[in-house]
Structure formats: C-alpha cells, structure tokens
Design a protein around this motif. Structure first.
Motif, PDB file in Angstrom:
ATOM      1  N   VAL A   1       1.281   5.566  -4.027  1.00  0.00           N
ATOM      2  CA  VAL A   1       2.167   6.629  -3.538  1.00  0.00           C
ATOM      3  C   VAL A   1       2.333   6.581  -2.019  1.00  0.00           C
ATOM      4  N   TYR A   2       1.803   5.521  -1.405  1.00  0.00           N
ATOM      5  CA  TYR A   2       1.826   5.474   0.049  1.00  0.00           C
ATOM      6  C   TYR A   2       3.078   4.726   0.495  1.00  0.00           C
ATOM      7  N   LYS A   3       4.115   5.461   0.757  1.00  0.00           N
ATOM      8  CA  LYS A   3       5.422   4.886   1.022  1.00  0.00           C
ATOM      9  C   LYS A   3       5.914   5.267   2.410  1.00  0.00           C
ATOM     10  N   ILE A   4       6.712   4.366   2.958  1.00  0.00           N
ATOM     11  CA  ILE A   4       7.311   4.626   4.259  1.00  0.00           C
ATOM     12  C   ILE A   4       8.547   5.483   4.034  1.00  0.00           C
ATOM     13  N   SER A   5       8.493   6.701   4.479  1.00  0.00           N
ATOM     14  CA  SER A   5       9.584   7.621   4.186  1.00  0.00           C
ATOM     15  C   SER A   5      10.728   7.505   5.195  1.00  0.00           C
ATOM     16  N   LEU A   6      10.474   6.900   6.371  1.00  0.00           N
ATOM     17  CA  LEU A   6      11.561   6.693   7.317  1.00  0.00           C
ATOM     18  C   LEU A   6      12.466   5.579   6.812  1.00  0.00           C
TER      19      LEU A   6
ATOM     20  N   GLY B   1       3.730  -9.411 -14.178  1.00  0.00           N
ATOM     21  CA  GLY B   1       2.896  -8.766 -13.165  1.00  0.00           C
ATOM     22  C   GLY B   1       3.226  -9.257 -11.772  1.00  0.00           C
ATOM     23  N   TYR B   2       3.207  -8.337 -10.815  1.00  0.00           N
ATOM     24  CA  TYR B   2       3.446  -8.682  -9.422  1.00  0.00           C
ATOM     25  C   TYR B   2       2.130  -9.105  -8.779  1.00  0.00           C
ATOM     26  N   GLU B   3       2.187 -10.127  -7.920  1.00  0.00           N
ATOM     27  CA  GLU B   3       0.969 -10.599  -7.285  1.00  0.00           C
ATOM     28  C   GLU B   3       1.275 -11.307  -5.979  1.00  0.00           C
TER      29      GLU B   3
ATOM     30  N   MET C   1       2.456  -1.532  -8.895  1.00  0.00           N
ATOM     31  CA  MET C   1       3.840  -1.184  -8.584  1.00  0.00           C
ATOM     32  C   MET C   1       4.235   0.040  -9.399  1.00  0.00           C
ATOM     33  N   SER C   2       4.563   1.141  -8.710  1.00  0.00           N
ATOM     34  CA  SER C   2       5.002   2.334  -9.428  1.00  0.00           C
ATOM     35  C   SER C   2       6.499   2.278  -9.716  1.00  0.00           C
TER      36      SER C   2
ATOM     37  N   TYR D   1       7.860  -5.834   1.603  1.00  0.00           N
ATOM     38  CA  TYR D   1       8.180  -4.436   1.353  1.00  0.00           C
ATOM     39  C   TYR D   1       9.056  -4.313   0.106  1.00  0.00           C
ATOM     40  N   ASN D   2       8.807  -3.250  -0.643  1.00  0.00           N
ATOM     41  CA  ASN D   2       9.689  -2.867  -1.745  1.00  0.00           C
ATOM     42  C   ASN D   2      10.788  -1.999  -1.127  1.00  0.00           C
ATOM     43  N   VAL D   3      11.954  -2.615  -0.904  1.00  0.00           N
ATOM     44  CA  VAL D   3      13.037  -1.894  -0.244  1.00  0.00           C
ATOM     45  C   VAL D   3      13.562  -0.774  -1.140  1.00  0.00           C
ATOM     46  N   THR D   4      13.413  -0.935  -2.459  1.00  0.00           N
ATOM     47  CA  THR D   4      13.915   0.063  -3.411  1.00  0.00           C
ATOM     48  C   THR D   4      13.293   1.427  -3.162  1.00  0.00           C
ATOM     49  N   ASP D   5      11.977   1.479  -2.986  1.00  0.00           N
ATOM     50  CA  ASP D   5      11.329   2.774  -2.725  1.00  0.00           C
ATOM     51  C   ASP D   5      10.689   2.830  -1.338  1.00  0.00           C
ATOM     52  N   ARG D   6      10.999   1.829  -0.487  1.00  0.00           N
ATOM     53  CA  ARG D   6      10.549   1.796   0.897  1.00  0.00           C
ATOM     54  C   ARG D   6       9.027   1.824   1.011  1.00  0.00           C
ATOM     55  N   SER D   7       8.344   1.062   0.145  1.00  0.00           N
ATOM     56  CA  SER D   7       6.882   1.003   0.181  1.00  0.00           C
ATOM     57  C   SER D   7       6.413  -0.372   0.629  1.00  0.00           C
TER      58      SER D   7
END
Length: 476
Positions: free
Chosen positions: A275-280, A390-392, A403-404, A424-430
């Motif tokens: 749940v630790y995502k970059i909100s900016l 699976g992501y790795e 990955m959530s 970075y996961n650009v989709t959820d900015r994480s």
C-alpha cells in the motif's frame, strides 16, 4: 502460590517454574531466575541468538548458564522435609459421627466412611471400597491427567515462542521496508518529502496493528500457560495430600483437567501490504528526466518484429532471415535500446498492457549476444519481469514482487552515478524495486516481449512517447 506453611514455602522455592517439579541440576540465568538445565535447554532449543527468560521474558544470553549449587542443596533439604511431613500426615483419620477409623470410600457419595457408616441407611446400598485402594486408583487417574496437561503446557510454550519469533521477524521486515522507503525518497528529495512521511505513518500504523495482534496472541497464550501451570500445581499438590484430602472433590478436579482445551493463537499475516504508493504525479518527480528511447534493429533477435518507428516490439510467428551480426541476440527474444549512456539520470516508460509475460530494464553494452545467458546483475542485467504469473526482480536468486494492482505501464529510472535502477508501476504510481550496484561502461535499455505462446502473448511492448517538455534524446 503463597502459603503460610514454611515447608510448603520451601517446596515452592525448590520447584522449577517450567516442569513444576523439584529442580534437577539447577542453573541460574542472567535475569536471576533458576531452571532445570534440561528445561531451559528445551525452551531455547532451535534458537541461535539471544533468548528470553520463560518466567520474566527478559532478553538474556543463551550461553550464560551458571550452576546453582546452593539451590541444589536447598532442593535436597526440601525433599527430606516433604517426606517427613508426608509421614506425619499419614495417620488414620476418625469418623466424626461414630469415632471409628475411616477405612472405606463411598463411590456414589465420593466421601470417606467408617464401617458403621457403611452399614447405615445412608450408605447401605452404595458401592464402597477400601480407602487405600480408592486412593491408589484415583492417584493413578490424577497422574494420568498430568501427562496431557504437561503436553498442553509444552505446546503453549512452543506456540508462544513461535509468536515471539514471528514478532522479531516482523520487526525486521518493517525495518527493511523502512530503509527501502527512505532510500527511494532520498532520490526524489523535496518533491516527495511529504509523501515519505505519509508512507512511514501508514507503515507505522500497520506495524502497530500487527504487533498488537501478535502481542494479544502472546498474552492469551501466557494466560493459558499460567492456568495450565496452576492446574498442574493443584494436581501435584492433590497427589501429595493424605488419602482423605486426596479423595475430596477428586472427580471435580479430574473433570476440570480433562476439559482443558488449548486455544491456538489467531493466525496473523506478517506479509507487508503493498500500500506504499507515491501519491504525487510521477511526472512532477521523474518525467523531467524522461528520454526518447528507440529500439536498435541490429540487436533484435530474428524472431522479433519491430515497428517502423522502432517504438514497438513483439515476437512474430516465424523466424526472419536476418544477418547474424555480432550485435544480434540469437537465443532469447531480446532487443536493446539504440542509444547507450554512461552517466546521468534517465527515465522512460513502457506499455506492457495485459501481456502474460515480459522483461524490462537495462544491461551493459558488453553483455554476450550469443548463446545462453543468466539474467542477473552479476552478468550485467538489471531487469524485472512477469514470468509464470508472478512478478519478480531478476536478482540471484530472483526476488518476488508483491503486486496489489497489475501494472499496465512500467517506468524505469536509472541514476548511473548513484548506481541505481528503479522500477515503478505507473498504473498505481507505486515503487516496485530498486537495484543498487556500481556501473562501468555504457548501459542500454533492455526489452524482452516474451514468447509468442500460441498467440496468448502476441501483444507488443510499446515505448511510451516523451512529452515535448521532457529531457529529450537519450545520450551519453
């Protein structure tokens, strides 16, 4: 258990708090508590680090076990006094009503009776047996009940130890995650400082919540252990009592011991939530380093099909007849970015869509293009991917990436001078993962769209366009 009887007090001081029997080879640990050498060794079995006292929970060093010879002498004195007290209390008791010796035990009324009582109207039709025979029978039952209770206590102590180990491991995971978050935000400086504090607060709340649940488990197990210890002590004291007292309420005592059921701790997950995502907006922080990446057709495996603008790559259905030049990969469906770099910061994004398999990152310009190769930092590859669902991160061994939210677009940020490659996961900015290494020579963007898989993985990898205000072309 407090008592005014000095003999009983001495017995308590001579009793091990783990096995609840007289100390055998007593040792003293750092906190000042004493245990049988075998008991404390069993409690600490399997732990190679500092351990805790089973009585006060204080952390102590495992190797500091000192023999307590004075306590051993006290134990021998307690044993002798206990034996004398038992002999003195073994005299025959007299019936208060008939002044006859209590020689019989009424099974129906669960009470000791004399011969006159047995012949009376109250007990005439009841089954009675000799009092010594009854005492022996119930003592055997009490001893039989002790075994399961001791096993339950052993399980409770083992579960409590496991929960404490889980707590330590959890705190280690939190520490590692905290360091990762701090390191990531050091790259982004003031733009993400506020976000860093929010993430650390969220992590702290998760830490507190999980630690609270783990501590509740430990508290419940400790309470159950205390209850079991009290019941065991009661049964042991019962076995030491004279026959009449031993038989008093003996069925009730046995019933309570048989109904003991250890309640196992609630299962508490120690997997960190993603749940630790970059909100900016990522553009505010990273897109000022964005560069225009294009694919190098001279490096593309013959199975790969590149678009005319060299922004898309997919695996074709048949092998192309291309020259086997030294730059071309000939084993896996790989291709490099055309422009390499040997310093500075670079950022680009790749659309992966719903593809079930892909790999992205950077590699050294000098990697082998021919034959089999292992994709790891040691061989010049800093890559993450989706494999077998699976992501790795392709470390050695590979590091699973929880990955959530499935990424449909992946961002790659390279800080050459700092020796970091971040994904970075650009989709959820994480933030997904950061490699830390020391670079030398040129690095190139790396792409592998994965095997065609009968058409299920036919979609291309797409290099996303660079906004006009971004950094521009990728260069040295």
């Amino acid at each position: 258990m407090a008592t005014d009887n000095p003999v009983e007090s001495l017995q308590e001081e001579a009793t091990c708090p783990v096995c609840l029997e007289y100390f055998k080879d007593p040792v003293i640990i750092d906190c000042g508590h004493n245990f049988c050498r075998a008991c404390i060794a069993q409690c600490w079995k399997g732990s190679n680090t500092d351990v805790s006292c089973p009585q006060c929970r204080e952390t102590v060093q495992q190797g500091n076990l000192r023999p307590n010879r004075k306590l051993a002498n006290v134990v021998e004195i307690a044993k002798r006094l206990s034996l004398q007290a038992a002999k003195g209390a073994g005299e025959e008791r007299v019936c208060g009503e008939h002044q006859e010796t209590l020689k019989l035990f009424c099974e129906e009324d669960q009470t000791s009776v004399c011969v006159v009582c047995h012949l009376s109207r109250d007990h005439r039709d009841h089954r009675v047996i000799p009092i010594k025979e009854a005492a022996q029978e119930y003592e055997e039952k009490l001893q039989g009940a002790l075994g399961p209770l001791r096993k339950e206590l052993e399980v409770a102590l083992a579960l409590m130890s496991a929960e404490e180990k889980k707590t330590t491991e959890w705190q280690g995971k939190v520490k590692n995650r905290r360091e990762m978050i701090a390191g990531e935000f050091n790259k982004l400086h003031t733009l993400l400082r506020e976000e860093e504090q929010l993430l650390l607060q969220s992590l702290e709340e998760e830490e507190k919540e999980t630690l609270q649940r783990l501590q509740e488990n430990i508290t419940k197990l400790s309470q159950q252990s205390s209850s079991l210890q009290q019941l065991i002590t009661e049964l042991e004291e019962k076995c030491q009592q004279p026959v009449v007292e031993l038989l008093k309420d003996v069925k009730s005592t046995l019933s309570r011991s048989e109904n003991v059921k250890l309640q196992e701790p609630e299962a508490v997950s120690t997997h960190l939530k993603n749940v630790y995502k970059i909100s900016l907006d990522m553009g505010e922080a990273l897109k000022r380093f964005e560069v225009d990446v294009t694919l190098d057709p001279d490096t593309a495996h013959p199975d790969l099909v590149l678009s005319e603008d060299r922004k898309r790559v997919r695996q074709g259905v048949k092998r192309q007849d291309l020259p086997n030049n030294p730059e071309r990969f000939d084993t896996f469906p790989e291709v490099l970015g055309a422009e390499g770099f040997a310093g500075g910061r670079r950022y680009w994004e790749v659309e992966v869509g719903d593809k079930p398999g892909w790999e992205l990152g950077v590699c050294r310009e000098s990697v082998s293009r021919k034959g089999q190769d292992t994709f790891s930092p040691g061989n010049g590859y800093w890559v993450v991917g989706l494999r077998d669902g699976g992501y790795e991160a392709l470390t050695s061994p590979a590091t699973p990436l929880p990955m959530s939210i499935r990424p449909s677009r992946v961002g790659i940020f390279v800080d050459y001078d700092a020796g970091e490659v971040s994904f970075y996961n650009v989709t959820d900015r994480s933030h997904l993962f950061t490699f830390t290494d020391t670079f030398s020579g040129k690095l190139h963007p790396y792409f592998c769209p994965g095997l065609h898989a009968g058409g299920t993985n036919a979609a291309p990898l797409i290099i996303c366009p660079v906004p006009a205000q971004a950094g521009g072309n990728l260069g040295p």
